[in-house]
Motif scaffolding. Structure first.
Motif, PDB file in Angstrom:
ATOM      1  N   GLU A   1       0.837  -1.206   0.000  1.00  0.00           N
ATOM      2  CA  GLU A   1       0.000   0.000   0.000  1.00  0.00           C
ATOM      3  C   GLU A   1       0.870   1.253   0.000  1.00  0.00           C
ATOM      4  OE1 GLU A   1      -3.409   2.100   2.780  1.00  0.00           O
ATOM      5  OE2 GLU A   1      -3.188  -0.086   2.819  1.00  0.00           O
TER       6      GLU A   1
ATOM      7  N   ASP B   1       0.076   2.296 -10.757  1.00  0.00           N
ATOM      8  CA  ASP B   1      -0.619   1.083 -11.185  1.00  0.00           C
ATOM      9  C   ASP B   1      -0.477   0.869 -12.684  1.00  0.00           C
ATOM     10  OD1 ASP B   1      -2.384  -1.144 -11.153  1.00  0.00           O
ATOM     11  OD2 ASP B   1      -4.081   0.156 -11.606  1.00  0.00           O
TER      12      ASP B   1
ATOM     13  N   GLU C   1      -1.450   7.153  -7.406  1.00  0.00           N
ATOM     14  CA  GLU C   1      -1.635   5.706  -7.276  1.00  0.00           C
ATOM     15  C   GLU C   1      -1.965   5.061  -8.614  1.00  0.00           C
ATOM     16  OE1 GLU C   1      -4.513   5.189  -4.172  1.00  0.00           O
ATOM     17  OE2 GLU C   1      -3.228   6.124  -2.661  1.00  0.00           O
TER      18      GLU C   1
ATOM     19  N   PHE D   1       2.611   1.809  -3.366  1.00  0.00           N
ATOM     20  CA  PHE D   1       1.745   2.358  -4.401  1.00  0.00           C
ATOM     21  C   PHE D   1       1.449   3.841  -4.166  1.00  0.00           C
ATOM     22  CE2 PHE D   1      -0.294  -0.717  -7.407  1.00  0.00           C
ATOM     23  CZ  PHE D   1       0.645  -1.717  -7.232  1.00  0.00           C
ATOM     24  N   GLN D   2       1.945   4.406  -3.067  1.00  0.00           N
ATOM     25  CA  GLN D   2       1.774   5.834  -2.795  1.00  0.00           C
ATOM     26  C   GLN D   2       3.112   6.575  -2.822  1.00  0.00           C
ATOM     27  OE1 GLN D   2      -0.084   5.711   1.048  1.00  0.00           O
ATOM     28  NE2 GLN D   2      -2.052   5.001   0.270  1.00  0.00           N
TER      29      GLN D   2
END
Length: 230
Positions: free
Chosen positions: A5, A205, A201, A8-9
Protein backbone atom coordinates in the motif's frame (compact mmCIF):
# COMPACT_ATOMS: atom_id res chain seq x y z
CA UNK A 1 9.02 -0.54 2.08
CA UNK A 2 7.60 -4.05 2.09
CA UNK A 3 4.09 -2.66 2.49
CA UNK A 4 2.46 -2.75 -0.99
CA UNK A 5 0.00 0.00 0.00
CA UNK A 6 2.82 2.41 0.87
CA UNK A 7 4.74 1.42 -2.25
CA UNK A 8 1.75 2.36 -4.40
CA UNK A 9 1.77 5.83 -2.80
CA UNK A 10 5.53 6.40 -3.14
CA UNK A 11 6.45 9.33 -5.43
CA UNK A 12 10.05 8.15 -5.66
CA UNK A 13 8.82 4.75 -6.86
CA UNK A 14 6.64 6.47 -9.47
CA UNK A 15 9.60 8.50 -10.74
CA UNK A 16 11.71 5.35 -10.89
CA UNK A 17 9.09 3.44 -12.86
CA UNK A 18 8.53 6.27 -15.31
CA UNK A 19 12.18 6.03 -16.34
CA UNK A 20 11.16 2.76 -18.02
CA UNK A 21 8.37 4.46 -20.01
CA UNK A 22 8.56 6.76 -23.02
CA UNK A 23 7.88 10.46 -22.33
CA UNK A 24 4.83 10.20 -24.57
CA UNK A 25 3.40 7.36 -22.48
CA UNK A 26 3.99 9.28 -19.24
CA UNK A 27 2.23 12.36 -20.62
CA UNK A 28 -0.61 10.25 -21.98
CA UNK A 29 -1.21 8.72 -18.54
CA UNK A 30 -1.35 12.21 -17.00
CA UNK A 31 -3.72 13.47 -19.70
CA UNK A 32 -6.13 10.55 -19.37
CA UNK A 33 -6.16 10.71 -15.58
CA UNK A 34 -7.16 14.38 -15.67
CA UNK A 35 -10.46 13.19 -17.16
CA UNK A 36 -11.03 10.21 -14.88
CA UNK A 37 -13.80 10.29 -12.27
CA UNK A 38 -15.01 8.38 -9.25
CA UNK A 39 -18.05 10.66 -8.92
CA UNK A 40 -20.05 7.96 -10.65
CA UNK A 41 -19.36 4.25 -10.61
CA UNK A 42 -21.05 1.48 -12.58
CA UNK A 43 -22.25 -1.91 -11.31
CA UNK A 44 -23.42 -4.81 -13.51
CA UNK A 45 -25.49 -7.54 -11.88
CA UNK A 46 -25.42 -11.16 -13.10
CA UNK A 47 -25.05 -10.34 -16.78
CA UNK A 48 -25.25 -13.74 -18.45
CA UNK A 49 -23.48 -12.76 -21.68
CA UNK A 50 -20.07 -11.70 -20.46
CA UNK A 51 -19.33 -9.81 -23.65
CA UNK A 52 -21.97 -7.31 -22.49
CA UNK A 53 -20.07 -6.68 -19.26
CA UNK A 54 -16.87 -6.35 -21.28
CA UNK A 55 -18.57 -3.77 -23.49
CA UNK A 56 -19.74 -1.87 -20.40
CA UNK A 57 -16.15 -1.87 -19.16
CA UNK A 58 -15.04 -0.45 -22.48
CA UNK A 59 -17.62 2.35 -22.19
CA UNK A 60 -16.37 3.13 -18.67
CA UNK A 61 -12.82 3.42 -19.97
CA UNK A 62 -13.72 5.50 -23.03
CA UNK A 63 -15.84 7.99 -21.06
CA UNK A 64 -13.55 8.22 -18.06
CA UNK A 65 -15.34 6.24 -15.33
CA UNK A 66 -12.60 4.61 -13.29
CA UNK A 67 -14.52 1.93 -11.37
CA UNK A 68 -16.74 -0.94 -12.49
CA UNK A 69 -18.41 -3.32 -10.05
CA UNK A 70 -19.53 -6.81 -11.02
CA UNK A 71 -22.03 -8.81 -8.97
CA UNK A 72 -21.57 -12.40 -10.05
CA UNK A 73 -23.72 -14.94 -8.22
CA UNK A 74 -24.95 -17.09 -11.09
CA UNK A 75 -22.46 -17.08 -13.94
CA UNK A 76 -18.75 -17.47 -13.27
CA UNK A 77 -17.15 -16.14 -16.43
CA UNK A 78 -14.04 -14.21 -17.38
CA UNK A 79 -13.90 -10.82 -19.00
CA UNK A 80 -14.05 -11.06 -22.80
CA UNK A 81 -10.73 -9.42 -23.62
CA UNK A 82 -11.53 -9.13 -27.32
CA UNK A 83 -14.59 -7.02 -26.53
CA UNK A 84 -12.91 -5.04 -23.75
CA UNK A 85 -9.98 -4.22 -26.09
CA UNK A 86 -7.55 -3.74 -23.22
CA UNK A 87 -9.94 -1.67 -21.07
CA UNK A 88 -9.42 -4.14 -18.20
CA UNK A 89 -5.90 -2.70 -17.75
CA UNK A 90 -7.16 0.84 -17.20
CA UNK A 91 -10.47 0.36 -15.33
CA UNK A 92 -10.59 -0.84 -11.72
CA UNK A 93 -12.86 -3.85 -11.33
CA UNK A 94 -14.49 -4.69 -8.01
CA UNK A 95 -16.23 -8.06 -7.72
CA UNK A 96 -19.09 -8.47 -5.25
CA UNK A 97 -20.54 -11.73 -3.95
CA UNK A 98 -24.07 -10.35 -3.56
CA UNK A 99 -26.22 -7.28 -4.24
CA UNK A 100 -26.32 -6.43 -0.53
CA UNK A 101 -22.55 -6.53 -0.27
CA UNK A 102 -22.25 -4.20 -3.26
CA UNK A 103 -24.83 -1.73 -1.99
CA UNK A 104 -23.48 -1.75 1.56
CA UNK A 105 -19.88 -1.12 0.53
CA UNK A 106 -20.80 1.57 -1.96
CA UNK A 107 -23.03 3.38 0.54
CA UNK A 108 -20.14 3.35 3.02
CA UNK A 109 -18.10 5.18 0.38
CA UNK A 110 -20.79 7.84 0.06
CA UNK A 111 -22.59 6.70 -3.09
CA UNK A 112 -26.33 6.76 -3.57
CA UNK A 113 -27.68 3.54 -5.12
CA UNK A 114 -29.28 4.19 -8.51
CA UNK A 115 -31.27 1.40 -10.19
CA UNK A 116 -31.76 1.60 -13.95
CA UNK A 117 -35.20 0.43 -15.04
CA UNK A 118 -37.86 1.34 -17.59
CA UNK A 119 -40.72 0.04 -15.43
CA UNK A 120 -41.04 2.46 -12.49
CA UNK A 121 -41.52 6.17 -12.03
CA UNK A 122 -37.84 6.87 -12.54
CA UNK A 123 -35.93 10.05 -13.29
CA UNK A 124 -35.39 10.61 -17.00
CA UNK A 125 -31.72 10.63 -17.93
CA UNK A 126 -31.71 14.31 -18.92
CA UNK A 127 -33.25 15.31 -15.58
CA UNK A 128 -31.12 13.13 -13.33
CA UNK A 129 -29.44 15.04 -10.48
CA UNK A 130 -25.68 14.65 -10.94
CA UNK A 131 -24.65 16.44 -7.75
CA UNK A 132 -24.55 13.31 -5.57
CA UNK A 133 -21.90 10.60 -6.05
CA UNK A 134 -23.88 7.79 -7.69
CA UNK A 135 -23.48 4.05 -8.17
CA UNK A 136 -25.48 3.19 -11.30
CA UNK A 137 -26.72 -0.44 -11.29
CA UNK A 138 -27.52 -2.33 -14.49
CA UNK A 139 -29.26 -5.70 -14.84
CA UNK A 140 -29.95 -7.97 -17.78
CA UNK A 141 -32.13 -6.94 -20.70
CA UNK A 142 -34.52 -9.83 -20.08
CA UNK A 143 -35.12 -9.68 -16.32
CA UNK A 144 -33.56 -6.39 -15.25
CA UNK A 145 -32.18 -5.87 -11.77
CA UNK A 146 -32.96 -8.19 -8.86
CA UNK A 147 -35.79 -7.38 -6.44
CA UNK A 148 -33.14 -6.87 -3.76
CA UNK A 149 -31.59 -3.95 -5.60
CA UNK A 150 -34.93 -2.52 -6.71
CA UNK A 151 -36.19 -2.51 -3.12
CA UNK A 152 -33.07 -0.96 -1.58
CA UNK A 153 -32.20 1.58 -4.28
CA UNK A 154 -32.18 5.23 -3.26
CA UNK A 155 -33.49 6.38 -6.62
CA UNK A 156 -34.25 5.16 -10.16
CA UNK A 157 -33.11 6.16 -13.62
CA UNK A 158 -34.40 5.45 -17.12
CA UNK A 159 -33.70 6.35 -20.72
CA UNK A 160 -36.81 7.85 -22.35
CA UNK A 161 -38.06 5.68 -25.24
CA UNK A 162 -40.75 6.42 -27.80
CA UNK A 163 -40.91 3.11 -29.70
CA UNK A 164 -42.60 -0.22 -29.04
CA UNK A 165 -39.49 -1.81 -27.50
CA UNK A 166 -39.32 -1.40 -23.72
CA UNK A 167 -35.62 -1.91 -23.11
CA UNK A 168 -32.17 -1.70 -24.63
CA UNK A 169 -29.30 -4.14 -24.42
CA UNK A 170 -27.28 -3.48 -21.26
CA UNK A 171 -24.17 -2.47 -23.19
CA UNK A 172 -26.15 0.12 -25.18
CA UNK A 173 -27.98 1.44 -22.11
CA UNK A 174 -24.76 1.73 -20.14
CA UNK A 175 -22.96 3.53 -22.97
CA UNK A 176 -25.76 6.10 -23.30
CA UNK A 177 -26.00 6.73 -19.56
CA UNK A 178 -22.24 6.83 -18.93
CA UNK A 179 -21.67 9.22 -21.83
CA UNK A 180 -24.49 11.53 -20.77
CA UNK A 181 -23.62 11.69 -17.07
CA UNK A 182 -19.85 11.90 -17.51
CA UNK A 183 -20.17 14.78 -19.99
CA UNK A 184 -22.54 16.66 -17.70
CA UNK A 185 -20.27 16.12 -14.71
CA UNK A 186 -17.25 17.52 -16.58
CA UNK A 187 -19.19 20.63 -17.55
CA UNK A 188 -20.22 21.19 -13.92
CA UNK A 189 -18.49 22.85 -10.97
CA UNK A 190 -18.58 19.59 -8.99
CA UNK A 191 -15.33 18.16 -7.55
CA UNK A 192 -15.53 15.26 -9.99
CA UNK A 193 -11.84 14.63 -10.68
CA UNK A 194 -9.57 12.16 -8.95
CA UNK A 195 -7.58 13.55 -6.03
CA UNK A 196 -3.87 14.19 -6.42
CA UNK A 197 -3.10 11.07 -4.35
CA UNK A 198 -5.48 8.93 -6.41
CA UNK A 199 -3.76 10.12 -9.58
CA UNK A 200 -0.35 9.16 -8.21
CA UNK A 201 -1.64 5.71 -7.28
CA UNK A 202 -3.13 5.16 -10.74
CA UNK A 203 0.05 6.34 -12.47
CA UNK A 204 1.98 3.75 -10.45
CA UNK A 205 -0.62 1.08 -11.18
CA UNK A 206 -0.64 1.79 -14.92
CA UNK A 207 3.15 1.97 -15.10
CA UNK A 208 3.37 -1.42 -13.37
CA UNK A 209 0.91 -2.89 -15.90
CA UNK A 210 3.01 -1.53 -18.76
CA UNK A 211 6.54 -2.50 -17.71
CA UNK A 212 7.79 -6.00 -18.45
CA UNK A 213 9.45 -7.89 -15.58
CA UNK A 214 7.87 -5.46 -13.11
CA UNK A 215 8.68 -7.68 -10.12
CA UNK A 216 12.39 -7.60 -11.00
CA UNK A 217 12.29 -3.84 -11.60
CA UNK A 218 10.54 -3.28 -8.26
CA UNK A 219 13.04 -5.45 -6.40
CA UNK A 220 15.90 -3.39 -7.83
CA UNK A 221 14.19 -0.21 -6.65
CA UNK A 222 13.68 -1.57 -3.13
CA UNK A 223 17.29 -2.76 -2.90
CA UNK A 224 18.62 0.62 -4.05
CA UNK A 225 16.40 2.43 -1.55
CA UNK A 226 17.51 0.16 1.26
CA UNK A 227 21.18 0.82 0.47
CA UNK A 228 20.52 4.57 0.38
CA UNK A 229 18.96 4.47 3.85
CA UNK A 230 21.93 2.69 5.43
Amino acid sequence: MNNPEKLFQDLEYLEYLENFLTPNRVERFKEVLQNRTNHITIVAEDVYQMHNTSAVMRSCEVFGVQNLGIIEQKFGKDIDKEIALGAQKWVDIQQYASPMQAMSQLKEKGYQIVATTPHVQAHHLEDFDITKPSAIFFGTEKTGLSDEIMQHADTYLKIPMVGFTESLNISVSAALIIQNLSNRIRRSDLPWQLTEQQIIEKRIDWARKTIKDIDFVTQRYLQAKELKQK
